[in-house]
Write an enzyme that holds these catalytic residues in place. Structure first.
Site, PDB file in Angstrom:
ATOM      1  CE  LYS A  54      -3.837  -2.408   2.184  1.00 23.52           C
ATOM      2  NZ  LYS A  54      -4.505  -2.806   3.429  1.00 23.52           N
ATOM      3  CD  GLN A  98      -3.332  -4.557   6.414  1.00 21.86           C
ATOM      4  OE1 GLN A  98      -3.216  -3.600   5.658  1.00 21.86           O
ATOM      5  NE2 GLN A  98      -3.989  -5.654   6.078  1.00 21.86           N
ATOM      6  CG  ASP A 121      -9.918  -0.610   4.515  1.00 24.03           C
ATOM      7  OD1 ASP A 121      -9.645  -0.788   3.313  1.00 24.03           O
ATOM      8  OD2 ASP A 121      -9.235  -1.083   5.437  1.00 24.03           O
TER       9      ASP A 121
END
Length: 299
Positions: A54, A98, A121
């Site tokens: 990422k 994460q 997200d």
């Protein structure tokens, strides 16, 4: 007739190019650099690989990347303090933590702490509610990627029968909402669905996301259907000892003989996830600054 293969890797590259172009314009015309903050708690090896990917993708798109790596014993209080700082930082337009996080932390509480306008997200109940009510929010990355692939492959989806196998909050439910917004007639199927194969055979668009290797067989699929395979199962490689092989939820070889188009595993949906994370960050940046959203990068 063999199905055409939907090349997610190539399509993700075009999404990244669009993102980079919009980032360049934001810098040149508005003096703004979109910023993505990624928080990693602990040293999970797979998570470290994902975070590194990422970071690399964010930088390549011309955006600012902010990495925060915390020890595994970080308290909820300390994690929330960091998230609060990122929520208040105008240079940060997207935040993700994460997962998985260590057992003493509650993922739902972590997501809820992130400002929904920076929840790139798309996991918060606020963004889920906005999607369900047809309002503008941030959409979970993998469903958004599938929608982009379908818009490119199918075009106008109005009136088509769509079946989503899987009802998870992370994918199945938001995917169904996105298809409903496209005016599809949507069925969400799951482990309790009676005669699942018959339900799937009625689908013009079939999206499988349950994590059961090669569950969807040829006789489950309507001839000419478009099939999106989101499942990933890792098995021992049958021909290479010590190696593994990735399988999707769809028996690719069988279904490719009857579908009009199909995503492979790997190389189908997977590459779209990070591309859509970058797209969501640009979208969040534009919204935060009252600017027009990038075309083709949102739901």
């Amino acid at each position: 007739m063999a199905a055409s293969i939907i090349d997610g890797k190539a399509f993700a590259a075009t999404v990244r190019e669009k993102v980079a172009g919009h980032v360049a314009r934001l810098k040149e015309e508005n003096g703004i650099t979109p910023g993505l903050a990624v928080v990693l708690v602990g040293m999970d090896p797979a998570s470290e690989v994902y975070v590194a990917a990422k970071h690399k993708s964010t930088v390549e798109a011309g955006m600012a990347s902010f990495e925060h790596k915390l020890p595994a014993d970080t308290s909820e209080e300390d994690l929330f303090a960091l998230i609060d700082e990122l929520n208040a930082d105008p240079k940060v337009h997207g935040i993700l933590c994460q997962f998985p996080v260590p057992d003493h932390l509650d993922e739902r509480r972590v997501v809820a702490r992130i400002d929904p306008s920076k929840d790139v997200d798309g996991l918060s109940v606020v963004n889920a509610g906005l999607l369900a009510s047809g309002e503008k929010g941030l959409v979970s990355c993998t469903p958004l990627g599938c929608l982009m692939l379908l818009r490119d492959q199918v075009g106008n989806m109005s009136g088509k029968n769509a079946v989503v196998i899987g009802r998870s909050n992370l994918f199945g439910k938001p995917m169904a909402q996105l298809l409903l917004q496209q005016n599809c007639t949507v069925t969400i199927a799951h482990s309790r669905t009676q005669d699942l194969a018959a339900v799937c055979r009625d689908a013009d668009i079939l999206v499988a996301a349950v994590g059961r290797a090669e569950m969807v067989k040829r006789d489950w699929v309507k001839p000419g259907a478009t099939v999106i395979d989101v499942g990933i199962t890792r098995i021992p490689h049958p021909e290479k000892p010590g190696k593994t092989k990735l399988l999707g939820d769809v028996d690719f070889a069988e279904v490719a003989e009857v579908a009009s188009a199909i995503t492979p595993v790997p190389g189908g949906v997977g590459p779209m996830t990070i591309a859509c994370l970058l797209a969501n960050t640009v979208t969040a940046c534009c919204r935060a600054n009252g600017l027009a959203e990038p075309e083709g990068l949102t739901a």
